[in-house]
Design a protein around this motif. Structure first.
Motif, PDB file in Angstrom:
ATOM      1  N   SER A 131       0.826  -1.212   0.000  1.00 33.11           N
ATOM      2  CA  SER A 131       0.000   0.000   0.000  1.00 33.11           C
ATOM      3  C   SER A 131       0.857   1.257   0.000  1.00 33.11           C
ATOM      4  CB  SER A 131      -0.929  -0.001   1.221  1.00 33.11           C
ATOM      5  OG  SER A 131      -1.936  -0.981   1.087  1.00 33.11           O
ATOM      6  N   LEU A 132       1.982   1.214   0.698  1.00 29.60           N
ATOM      7  CA  LEU A 132       2.894   2.352   0.707  1.00 29.60           C
ATOM      8  C   LEU A 132       3.590   2.508  -0.642  1.00 29.60           C
ATOM      9  CD1 LEU A 132       4.452   1.793   4.242  1.00 29.60           C
ATOM     10  CD2 LEU A 132       3.255   3.882   3.529  1.00 29.60           C
ATOM     11  N   GLU A 133       4.061   1.396  -1.185  1.00 34.16           N
ATOM     12  CA  GLU A 133       4.850   1.447  -2.425  1.00 34.16           C
ATOM     13  C   GLU A 133       4.021   1.899  -3.613  1.00 34.16           C
ATOM     14  OE1 GLU A 133       7.373   0.307  -5.776  1.00 34.16           O
ATOM     15  OE2 GLU A 133       5.354  -0.420  -5.357  1.00 34.16           O
ATOM     16  N   THR A 134       2.725   1.526  -3.626  1.00 28.20           N
ATOM     17  CA  THR A 134       1.867   1.906  -4.739  1.00 28.20           C
ATOM     18  C   THR A 134       1.300   3.317  -4.591  1.00 28.20           C
ATOM     19  OG1 THR A 134      -0.059   0.917  -3.640  1.00 28.20           O
ATOM     20  CG2 THR A 134       1.176  -0.481  -5.175  1.00 28.20           C
ATOM     21  N   GLY A 135       1.514   3.934  -3.426  1.00 37.13           N
ATOM     22  CA  GLY A 135       0.989   5.271  -3.205  1.00 37.13           C
ATOM     23  C   GLY A 135      -0.455   5.296  -2.740  1.00 37.13           C
ATOM     24  N   TRP A 136      -1.016   4.126  -2.440  1.00 37.19           N
ATOM     25  CA  TRP A 136      -2.408   4.057  -2.000  1.00 37.19           C
ATOM     26  C   TRP A 136      -2.603   4.729  -0.646  1.00 37.19           C
ATOM     27  CZ3 TRP A 136      -7.234   3.668  -3.121  1.00 37.19           C
ATOM     28  CH2 TRP A 136      -8.180   3.171  -2.221  1.00 37.19           C
ATOM     29  N   VAL A 137      -1.590   4.634   0.222  1.00 30.27           N
ATOM     30  CA  VAL A 137      -1.658   5.248   1.543  1.00 30.27           C
ATOM     31  C   VAL A 137      -0.488   6.213   1.697  1.00 30.27           C
ATOM     32  CG1 VAL A 137      -0.346   3.370   2.622  1.00 30.27           C
ATOM     33  CG2 VAL A 137      -1.812   4.791   4.035  1.00 30.27           C
ATOM     34  N   ASP A 138      -0.705   7.280   2.446  1.00 26.59           N
ATOM     35  CA  ASP A 138       0.334   8.273   2.694  1.00 26.59           C
ATOM     36  C   ASP A 138       0.952   8.000   4.063  1.00 26.59           C
ATOM     37  OD1 ASP A 138       1.981  10.445   3.054  1.00 26.59           O
ATOM     38  OD2 ASP A 138       0.425  11.965   2.812  1.00 26.59           O
ATOM     39  N   GLY A 139       2.160   7.461   4.059  1.00 30.80           N
ATOM     40  CA  GLY A 139       2.825   7.111   5.305  1.00 30.80           C
ATOM     41  C   GLY A 139       3.306   8.312   6.092  1.00 30.80           C
ATOM     42  N   LYS A 140       3.281   9.489   5.499  1.00 38.23           N
ATOM     43  CA  LYS A 140       3.740  10.706   6.183  1.00 38.23           C
ATOM     44  C   LYS A 140       2.595  11.687   6.433  1.00 38.23           C
ATOM     45  CE  LYS A 140       8.484  10.393   4.471  1.00 38.23           C
ATOM     46  NZ  LYS A 140       9.593  11.069   3.750  1.00 38.23           N
ATOM     47  N   ALA A 141       1.377  11.194   6.322  1.00 36.45           N
ATOM     48  CA  ALA A 141       0.214  12.075   6.515  1.00 36.45           C
ATOM     49  C   ALA A 141       0.209  12.659   7.924  1.00 36.45           C
ATOM     50  CB  ALA A 141      -1.066  11.287   6.282  1.00 36.45           C
ATOM     51  N   GLU A 142      -0.197  13.911   8.025  1.00 34.62           N
ATOM     52  CA  GLU A 142      -0.324  14.581   9.319  1.00 34.62           C
ATOM     53  C   GLU A 142      -1.808  14.769   9.614  1.00 34.62           C
ATOM     54  OE1 GLU A 142       1.993  18.084   9.672  1.00 34.62           O
ATOM     55  OE2 GLU A 142       3.868  17.115   9.031  1.00 34.62           O
ATOM     56  N   PRO A 143      -2.343  14.031  10.583  1.00 37.14           N
ATOM     57  CA  PRO A 143      -3.786  14.083  10.857  1.00 37.14           C
ATOM     58  C   PRO A 143      -4.241  15.466  11.304  1.00 37.14           C
ATOM     59  CG  PRO A 143      -2.735  12.207  11.937  1.00 37.14           C
ATOM     60  CD  PRO A 143      -1.636  13.094  11.458  1.00 37.14           C
ATOM     61  N   ASP A 144      -5.486  15.768  10.981  1.00 43.15           N
ATOM     62  CA  ASP A 144      -6.107  17.026  11.376  1.00 43.15           C
ATOM     63  C   ASP A 144      -7.131  16.724  12.468  1.00 43.15           C
ATOM     64  OD1 ASP A 144      -7.054  19.603  11.500  1.00 43.15           O
ATOM     65  OD2 ASP A 144      -8.347  19.412   9.753  1.00 43.15           O
ATOM     66  N   VAL A 145      -6.890  17.224  13.674  1.00 44.00           N
ATOM     67  CA  VAL A 145      -7.741  16.941  14.826  1.00 44.00           C
ATOM     68  C   VAL A 145      -8.610  18.156  15.142  1.00 44.00           C
ATOM     69  CG1 VAL A 145      -7.801  16.282  17.260  1.00 44.00           C
ATOM     70  CG2 VAL A 145      -6.001  15.370  15.760  1.00 44.00           C
ATOM     71  N   GLU A 146      -9.939  17.947  15.220  1.00 40.04           N
ATOM     72  CA  GLU A 146     -10.878  19.014  15.558  1.00 40.04           C
ATOM     73  C   GLU A 146     -11.742  18.575  16.742  1.00 40.04           C
ATOM     74  OE1 GLU A 146     -12.800  21.057  11.927  1.00 40.04           O
ATOM     75  OE2 GLU A 146     -12.509  18.961  11.317  1.00 40.04           O
ATOM     76  N   ARG A 147     -11.749  19.368  17.779  1.00 35.10           N
ATOM     77  CA  ARG A 147     -12.684  19.119  18.876  1.00 35.10           C
ATOM     78  C   ARG A 147     -13.877  20.033  18.637  1.00 35.10           C
ATOM     79  NH1 ARG A 147     -11.976  20.222  25.309  1.00 35.10           N
ATOM     80  NH2 ARG A 147     -13.779  19.005  26.002  1.00 35.10           N
ATOM     81  N   ILE A 148     -14.918  19.477  18.028  1.00 35.03           N
ATOM     82  CA  ILE A 148     -16.016  20.320  17.544  1.00 35.03           C
ATOM     83  C   ILE A 148     -17.127  20.506  18.579  1.00 35.03           C
ATOM     84  CG2 ILE A 148     -15.557  19.803  15.139  1.00 35.03           C
ATOM     85  CD1 ILE A 148     -17.771  17.770  15.196  1.00 35.03           C
TER      86      ILE A 148
END
Length: 368
Positions: free
Chosen positions: A91-108
């Motif tokens: 999944s990483l090698e094909t680019g399907w998932v972003d291993g360096k993604a930075e999550p966005d957290v919202e306390r709504i």
């Protein structure tokens, strides 16, 4: 011509380090077999961390995924341990998932937290929300965490057990890739749609339940295929919707059944509502790998609830759970959920995690 990494990866087979029992299940007890080595949890985690880093994840993601995967192997959950490494890397090698993604957290709201994993793995996204979860529970007694655009490719008990160790009750739902037919159906709509919950127990380890709403987990089907052993009767269907116990037929366009007939199918529907629709993530049947041939991690959603049971004056919650557990044993239940997992963990802590020499060589090659 030198083969590409993706081609090489698809040829790898991380065979189970332990002999497969007649009925493969999560948390199978560990046994030592010929040709097995023993490796410490920290050493295995270090090797896995290097593998993830070498394949494009951030330091944070590598730390979390390595500990998660090593923990599954340590605890005997072989269908979610190193067996999954080729799937992660594809999944990483094909680019399907972003291993360096930075999550966005919202306390709504005071209790509701939304996390956009930004096409990254679910565990780092959950970790990114740790402070918001703590604040919500401390201020309101409950946190509801809705994670979307995430890839969950592991067991669920590592997500909820830590909360129970803090005296909290935790419940989580995850949907995934459509590989389960609804009751009476012939085409896959649901993922294996697991549910997990963990509760503190007075004077004992937390009680942790982690189960798919399908007859068995997809990883277990893959282990059966690897071992060329049939699935239990009623486990799945082939590509034409006909009942089949052939794991290869189930994996090649077929699907699993839900457990418990229409009742399990209803619970799988609930998981789609909670993890897919409510989070704003994808429904299981909306997953499509597109051009990322070989990718395995489903992009879906996860909903987590964390509750402080002491709110409302229920300070004796853990004692009540202990009383319930005692009654179950007195009534003839042979063991409580998670006991095999704890036994495997203790075994591994004392003697090391069993692993075949071939598997260890492959892992070290990927880490080099």
């Amino acid at each position: 011509m030198r083969q590409s990494f993706a081609q090489w990866l698809r040829q790898q087979r991380f065979a189970p380090s332990r002999k497969l029992p007649a009925e493969i299940s999560r948390g199978a007890a560990m046994t030592t077999g010929p040709g097995e080595l023993r490796i410490s949890f920290n050493d295995l985690r270090s090797v896995l961390r290097d593998i993830f880093l070498n394949n494009g994840t951030s330091n944070v993601a590598a730390d979390i995924l390595a500990a998660n995967c090593a923990g599954c192997e340590r605890d005997g959950a072989i269908s979610h341990g190193i067996f999954r490494i080729p799937g992660y890397l594809a999944s990483l090698e094909t680019g399907w998932v972003d291993g360096k993604a930075e999550p966005d957290v919202e306390r709504i709201s005071p209790s509701f937290i939304r996390i956009d994993a930004r096409n990254g793995f679910a565990q780092p996204a959950l970790a990114a929300g740790a402070e918001a979860i703590k604040t919500a529970v401390e201020s309101t007694g409950i946190a509801i965490v809705a994670i979307r655009n995430s890839h969950h490719f592991s067991a669920l008990w590592p997500d909820v057990e830590p909360f129970a160790r803090e005296g909290l009750l935790a419940l989580t739902f995850v949907n995934g890739l459509a590989n389960v037919v609804p009751h009476g159906g012939h085409a896959p709509v649901y993922g294996t749609n697991p549910i997990a919950f963990a509760t503190p127990v007075a004077n004992a380890e937390p009680l942790v339940v982690d189960q798919a709403t399908s007859v068995m987990a997809n990883g277990e089907v893959r282990l059966h295929a690897l071992a060329n052993t049939p699935l239990p009767p009623g486990a799945g269907v082939d590509s034409a919707g006909r009942p089949s116990t052939d794991p290869h037929a189930v994996l090649a366009g077929g699907a699993l059944n839900t457990f418990g007939g229409y009742k399990g199918s209803s619970i799988a529907f609930l998981v789609e509502l909670m993890a897919g629709a409510l989070t704003g993530g994808q429904l299981s049947f909306e997953n499509d790998f597109g051009e990322c041939v070989g990718a395995q991690t489903p992009k879906a959603g996860q909903l987590l609830m964390v509750i402080d049971p002491t709110r409302g004056g229920n300070a004796g919650f853990a004692q009540r759970v202990s009383h319930l557990c005692s009654r179950l044993i007195d009534a003839g239940q042979d063991r409580l959920p998670g006991q095999r997992r704890y036994a495997s963990r203790l075994n591994a802590e004392r003697f090391g995690i069993p692993i075949s020499g071939d598997n260890l060589l492959q892992l070290k090659a990927l880490a080099a």
